[in-house]
Design a protein around this motif. Structure first.
Motif, PDB file in Angstrom:
ATOM      1  N   UNK A 179     -18.524  16.191   1.024  1.00 25.32           N
ATOM      2  CA  UNK A 179     -18.512  16.365   0.103  1.00 25.32           C
ATOM      3  C   UNK A 179     -19.551  15.921  -0.433  1.00 25.32           C
ATOM      4  N   UNK A 180     -19.425  14.617  -0.453  1.00 19.22           N
ATOM      5  CA  UNK A 180     -20.368  13.421  -0.633  1.00 19.22           C
ATOM      6  C   UNK A 180     -21.604  14.021  -0.447  1.00 19.22           C
ATOM      7  N   UNK A 181     -21.338  13.857   1.067  1.00 25.65           N
ATOM      8  CA  UNK A 181     -23.440  13.630   1.258  1.00 25.65           C
ATOM      9  C   UNK A 181     -24.039  15.156   1.238  1.00 25.65           C
ATOM     10  N   UNK A 184     -25.100  14.755  -2.557  1.00 16.63           N
ATOM     11  CA  UNK A 184     -26.404  14.115  -2.721  1.00 16.63           C
ATOM     12  C   UNK A 184     -27.413  14.620  -2.367  1.00 16.63           C
ATOM     13  N   UNK A 185     -27.594  16.134  -1.408  1.00 14.94           N
ATOM     14  CA  UNK A 185     -28.133  17.278  -1.166  1.00 14.94           C
ATOM     15  C   UNK A 185     -28.384  17.891  -2.124  1.00 14.94           C
ATOM     16  N   UNK A 186     -27.613  17.691  -3.621  1.00 20.24           N
ATOM     17  CA  UNK A 186     -28.288  17.649  -4.475  1.00 20.24           C
ATOM     18  C   UNK A 186     -26.768  19.817  -4.865  1.00 20.24           C
ATOM     19  N   UNK A 196     -18.973  25.358   2.228  1.00 18.51           N
ATOM     20  CA  UNK A 196     -19.047  24.028   2.622  1.00 18.51           C
ATOM     21  C   UNK A 196     -17.395  24.558   3.521  1.00 18.51           C
ATOM     22  N   UNK A 197     -16.973  24.314   2.576  1.00 17.74           N
ATOM     23  CA  UNK A 197     -15.277  24.052   2.245  1.00 17.74           C
ATOM     24  C   UNK A 197     -14.665  25.533   2.824  1.00 17.74           C
ATOM     25  N   UNK A 198     -14.569  26.309   2.294  1.00 13.52           N
ATOM     26  CA  UNK A 198     -14.584  27.825   2.819  1.00 13.52           C
ATOM     27  C   UNK A 198     -14.675  28.076   3.980  1.00 13.52           C
ATOM     28  N   UNK A 199     -15.500  28.149   4.248  1.00 12.77           N
ATOM     29  CA  UNK A 199     -15.917  28.362   6.450  1.00 12.77           C
ATOM     30  C   UNK A 199     -14.901  27.560   6.763  1.00 12.77           C
TER      31      UNK A 199
END
Lengths: 287, 338
Positions: A179-181, A184-186, A196-199
């Motif tokens: 999550x955090x990275x 950080x990428x906006x 990201x998480x759903x897949x």
């Protein structure tokens, strides 16, 4: 089987054990399949064969599909399958979406109600569904949701606690650094969730689909309570109700109806066997 | 956030925009959006019914119309009415069925976890009944148990004469056994699959080590397998206890609760929707909930005292025992030294 280096007594014991093992397995499979096989056999008999022959004798022809036609029409199966498909799709999508969203927030964010919500769900998971129906019925009545398909769908989505636990457990295994990275990428939190998480949640989604799918398809009590107009609103589980009552003895039609409702479950089982086993094992480990 | 506070007085309109783009604002936004629908659903369909249930149990009422406050009368009725007491006794039949079911499942799981010819075929056959619809199972067994039909025919193959076999579903002495048997048929496969999953996670090296030490099959079962899966076995035992009181579908679908087969839930449903005594039914539900909470408390107790292991792998009992040993040794040493 290792036979070398064993004494006579040990070989004898191994043989007896193996025979015993297979006898028990065969017996259990026989017991498991006997009621089903007898239904299949009866479903293919003509009315005369049904009347005259013994229950376990084979039907004259395996191509006699009349019983199936009659059962299909009497129970309005076409309509029932359509309704079941609608309910299943809607409930699965809604359930997976809402449960994963809930689990995401409960797992990733700290806020004041977090513990309270988790404990509430824990308590709710202990209450058997049937017990709640006494009062849920009144709420549904007040909301005018009885006898409507959308109302039934909302009900099934609202009484769903297992999925939340599956997703919560799964989120524990996804590291927060991911999550955090992304942030950080906006990325926004919404983006993190959807992109990201759903897949990554696919295994949990599969488990959820299997468990929730089986219980929705098989749900009989709530369906018969809230979808009272049998002809228009029947789902597969309630469609068979038409066979109770005065024609309750024509088992050739009843068995044909039962076989029809069994077929989707059979097909899904044969294709998804491995997933069903692992999904069940994973989903049962409640805290 | 501090910046936003400083500019608050001077720049009111953009304060909200600031906040909503800040981390805290985003978090709150996501929390509220994602939580709203599930929580509303949960509240309407789980919380509210539960509160209503407790409330209704103190009234004598129907679904619509007047209601009269009766205090604890409903609860007293539960323990004095014959039919309700009878339904509680029926839970014992299903409890017995669960014992058989769990033992069978454990045995079959142990057998099928190791290489067996046609293993997945057997597994599939025994598991499949779990996937069937409740009403389909009901009809299948109505057909199965009807006199002169499947069960009687099969028994006559092994020598029972057809005339001597009882009416499986009407004879009040045995119809509960028949229904409990349906439950075993349906759920043994599921238990078996769960146990297989648990047994598969046992380290195979343990078996080899045990064999080198001369262990045979029975030793391996009791000393390696059983301890490793004890969590899931105990979990299933506890679940089946609350499940036997909640037994609902077999009697509801097969006999409709007649001839003395009405279990607690079947009765509750009948009282609520046929006799229209919603207050009494609510009281029944509350009593059931209390029983389940009691059982869950017992379960947590068993887990905490007997099964949960801390970092050194000791359970609570073992910790207490080792503490006692240590203090006894210290006393002995103290006596020696002085």
């Amino acid at each position: 089987m290792k036979m070398k280096g064993l004494s006579c007594g040990q070989i004898a014991r191994k043989v007896i054990w193996t025979v015993f093992k297979y006898i028990i397995l065969c017996f259990m499979s026989f017991v498991a399949l006997l009621p089903l096989v007898s239904c299949v056999v009866t479903a293919f008999k003509t009315p005369e064969e049904y009347r005259d022959t013994n229950v376990m004798t084979m039907p004259g022809s395996w191509l006699y599909f009349d019983n199936f036609k009659v059962a299909w029409e009497r129970a309005h199966m076409g309509r029932a399958f359509l309704n079941s498909a609608i309910v299943l799709t809607a409930v699965l999508i809604g359930s997976i979406l809402f449960s994963s969203m809930l689990a995401y927030v409960l797992n990733r964010f700290r806020f004041r109600g977090n513990r309270l919500i988790r404990n509430l769900f824990l308590i709710a998971s202990m209450i058997p569904g049937v017990a709640m129906q006494v009062t849920v019925y009144q709420i549904m009545y007040r909301l005018h949701l009885i006898n409507s398909l959308p109302g039934y769908i909302i009900l099934l989505m609202g009484t769903d606690v297992i999925s939340i636990y599956i997703f919560l457990q799964f989120f524990d295994n996804l590291p927060k650094s991911l999550d955090e990275s992304a942030i950080l990428d906006g990325c926004t939190y919404f983006g993190v969730y959807f992109k990201i998480l759903l897949p990554l949640l696919k295994p949990a989604i599969v488990t959820c689909m299997i468990l929730k799918g089986v219980s929705t398809y098989n749900e009989y009590y709530m369906a018969s309570l809230y979808l009272q107009d049998k002809n228009v609103l029947g789902v597969v589980s309630t469609a068979l109700r038409v066979f109770t009552g005065p024609i309750g003895n024509q088992y050739n039609y009843i068995c044909a109806g039962v076989i029809i409702t069994m077929l989707p479950a059979l097909i899904v089982f044969i294709i998804f066997q491995k997933q069903i086993y692992s999904g069940l094992a994973n989903g049962s480990v409640k805290e | 956030m501090k910046k936003a506070n400083k500019t608050a007085a001077a720049n009111k309109p953009t304060n909200f925009q600031h906040w909503i783009h800040s981390l805290r604002g985003q978090q709150t936004l996501v929390t509220i959006t994602f939580l709203s629908v599930p929580l509303i659903l949960f509240f309407v369909f789980t919380c509210l019914p539960f509160l209503n249930m407790v409330q209704f149990s103190f009234f004598d009422m129907r679904y619509i119309g007047e209601r009269t406050f009766v205090g604890f009368q409903n609860y007293i009725d539960i323990f004095t009415r014959d039919d309700i007491l009878q339904s509680l006794k029926l839970a014992l039949y299903y409890l017995g069925a669960s014992v058989i079911q769990l033992s069978l499942a454990l045995f079959l799981a142990t057998v099928l976890s190791f290489k067996t010819k046609l293993g997945s075929l057997f597994k599939g056959c025994i598991f499949f009944p779990y996937l069937l619809c409740g009403i389909a199972v009901g009809f299948i067994f109505k057909f199965f148990f009807t006199q002169g039909f499947v069960l009687d025919t099969v028994l006559s193959w092994v020598g029972f004469r057809p005339g001597t076999l009882p009416m499986w579903l009407r004879n009040t002495a045995i119809n509960n056994f028949s229904l409990a048997g349906t439950s075993i048929w349906r759920y043994t496969g599921e238990c078996m699959v769960l146990f297989i999953g648990a047994i598969m996670s046992v380290d195979p090296n343990l078996y080899e080590a045990a064999e080198i030490d001369g262990a045979n099959g029975i030793n391996k079962f009791f000393h390696i397998i059983l301890p490793s899966i004890k969590t899931i076995v105990v979990l299933n035992v506890i679940l089946s206890v609350s499940g036997s009181i909640s037994a609902f579908e077999p009697p509801y679908v097969i006999t409709g609760g007649s001839f003395g087969t009405a279990t607690y839930f079947v009765l509750m449903d009948r009282i609520a929707h046929v006799n229209l005594k919603v207050g009494l039914a609510s009281a029944m539900a509350v009593v059931l909930l209390l029983i389940i909470i009691l059982i869950t408390a017992v379960q947590k107790g068993i887990f905490y005292f007997f099964l949960d292991e801390d970092e050194k792998g000791m359970t609570y009992r073992e910790r207490r025992a080792s503490l006692r040993r240590k203090s006894a040794a210290a006393v002995a040493k103290g006596v020696e030294n002085s």
